[in-house]
Design a protein around this motif. Structure first.
Motif, short mmCIF file in Angstrom:
data_model
loop_
_atom_site.label_atom_id
_atom_site.label_comp_id
_atom_site.label_asym_id
_atom_site.label_seq_id
_atom_site.Cartn_x
_atom_site.Cartn_y
_atom_site.Cartn_z
N VAL A 81 19.75 -2.00 1.40
CA VAL A 81 20.34 -1.05 0.45
C VAL A 81 20.85 0.18 1.21
N ALA A 82 20.06 0.67 2.17
CA ALA A 82 20.49 1.82 2.97
C ALA A 82 21.75 1.50 3.75
N ALA A 83 21.83 0.30 4.32
CA ALA A 83 23.01 -0.09 5.09
C ALA A 83 24.23 -0.23 4.19
N ASN A 84 24.04 -0.75 2.96
CA ASN A 84 25.17 -0.89 2.03
C ASN A 84 25.69 0.47 1.58
N THR A 131 0.82 -1.21 0.00
CA THR A 131 0.00 0.00 0.00
C THR A 131 0.86 1.26 0.00
N THR A 132 1.63 1.49 1.06
CA THR A 132 2.41 2.72 1.16
C THR A 132 3.88 2.50 0.86
N GLY A 133 4.40 1.32 1.09
CA GLY A 133 5.82 1.05 0.87
C GLY A 133 6.65 1.49 2.06
N PHE A 134 7.95 1.30 1.94
CA PHE A 134 8.88 1.65 3.00
C PHE A 134 9.89 2.66 2.47
N LYS A 135 10.44 3.45 3.39
CA LYS A 135 11.32 4.55 2.98
C LYS A 135 12.42 4.74 4.01
N LYS A 136 13.64 4.90 3.55
CA LYS A 136 14.77 5.23 4.41
C LYS A 136 15.42 6.48 3.83
N GLU A 137 15.78 7.41 4.70
CA GLU A 137 16.43 8.64 4.27
C GLU A 137 17.82 8.71 4.87
N LEU A 138 18.80 9.03 4.03
CA LEU A 138 20.19 9.16 4.46
C LEU A 138 20.64 10.59 4.26
N GLU A 139 21.53 11.06 5.13
CA GLU A 139 22.13 12.38 5.01
C GLU A 139 23.63 12.22 4.87
N VAL A 195 19.79 11.29 0.39
CA VAL A 195 19.48 10.13 -0.44
C VAL A 195 18.22 9.50 0.13
N VAL A 196 17.22 9.26 -0.72
CA VAL A 196 15.96 8.65 -0.29
C VAL A 196 15.82 7.30 -1.00
N ILE A 197 15.63 6.25 -0.20
CA ILE A 197 15.49 4.90 -0.73
C ILE A 197 14.07 4.44 -0.43
N GLU A 198 13.34 3.99 -1.47
CA GLU A 198 11.95 3.56 -1.31
C GLU A 198 11.74 2.22 -1.98
N GLY A 199 10.80 1.42 -1.43
CA GLY A 199 10.49 0.13 -2.01
C GLY A 199 9.39 -0.58 -1.25
N MET A 200 8.97 -1.74 -1.79
CA MET A 200 7.91 -2.54 -1.17
C MET A 200 8.42 -3.44 -0.06
N ASP A 201 9.67 -3.88 -0.16
CA ASP A 201 10.24 -4.85 0.77
C ASP A 201 11.07 -4.13 1.83
N GLN A 202 10.61 -4.19 3.08
CA GLN A 202 11.29 -3.49 4.17
C GLN A 202 12.72 -3.98 4.34
N GLN A 203 12.93 -5.27 4.23
CA GLN A 203 14.26 -5.84 4.40
C GLN A 203 15.21 -5.35 3.31
N GLN A 204 14.73 -5.31 2.08
CA GLN A 204 15.58 -4.88 0.97
C GLN A 204 15.90 -3.39 1.06
#
Length: 177
Positions: A144-147, A80-88, A131-140
């Motif tokens: 990606v953010a950790a890498n 529905t909404t997806g997941f999002k991680k933001e990096l600075e 940097v904004v990372i978005e996707g359907m899979d929380q683990q993925q």
């Protein structure tokens, strides 16, 4: 009793689910995701409410009960909404920009770091230092953010590096003369 496992997962409007054996498939506006549960739990679908029940009272069954319920809730949120991680990026000259499907990072090395965007994840750079990372899979998304963050983790003396947005970096005091 699992506090998390007892709660039913209510599917939002526009989301449908189908259960076949131990596999549940959830379809929503962003796509389709599926999850296969272990044999220690039962997945029950009643209209738009999904419940998880343990098959026994063993420690493993209780562990899988809460974990399976969390995975199902993440599936529903992902489609529905997806997941999002933001990096600075914090540091003099630290920059990020998208070049086609690749993320180009200037992190103070003698060369630029080029990070290829994996399938199922979208990366954007609203500013040069974000940097904004978005996707359907929380683990993925988290992986990606950790890498990306691994290229320059924040250091405790000046606070330079790639950090998650709103992350607190414990600062250390330098040497005194």
């Amino acid at each position: 009793m699992s506090r998390i496992g007892k709660k039913p997962v209510e599917l939002p409007s526009g989301v449908s689910a189908s259960v076949s054996g131990q596999t549940i498939e959830v379809k929503g506006p962003k796509g389709t995701r599926s999850f296969t549960a272990t044999d220690e739990v039962d997945i029950l679908l009643d209209g738009n409410i999904v419940t998880v029940k343990p098959r026994g009272n063993s420690k493993r069954a209780r562990q899988q009960w809460g974990m399976t319920r969390s995975m199902l809730a993440n599936l529903a949120q992902g489609v529905t909404t997806g997941f999002k991680k933001e990096l600075e990026l914090v540091g003099v000259g630290y920059r990020a920009q998208m070049q086609g499907n690749d993320l180009k990072l200037s992190l103070g090395y003698s060369h630029d770091v080029v990070f290829a965007t994996p399938a199922g994840v979208s990366i954007s750079t609203p500013k040069q230092t974000e940097v904004v990372i978005e996707g359907m899979d929380q683990q993925q998304v988290g992986e990606v953010a950790a890498n990306i963050r691994k290229w320059r983790s924040p250091e405790p003396y000046k606070g330079k590096g790639i950090r998650y947005k709103d992350e607190y970096i414990f600062r250390k005091e330098g040497k005194k003369k």
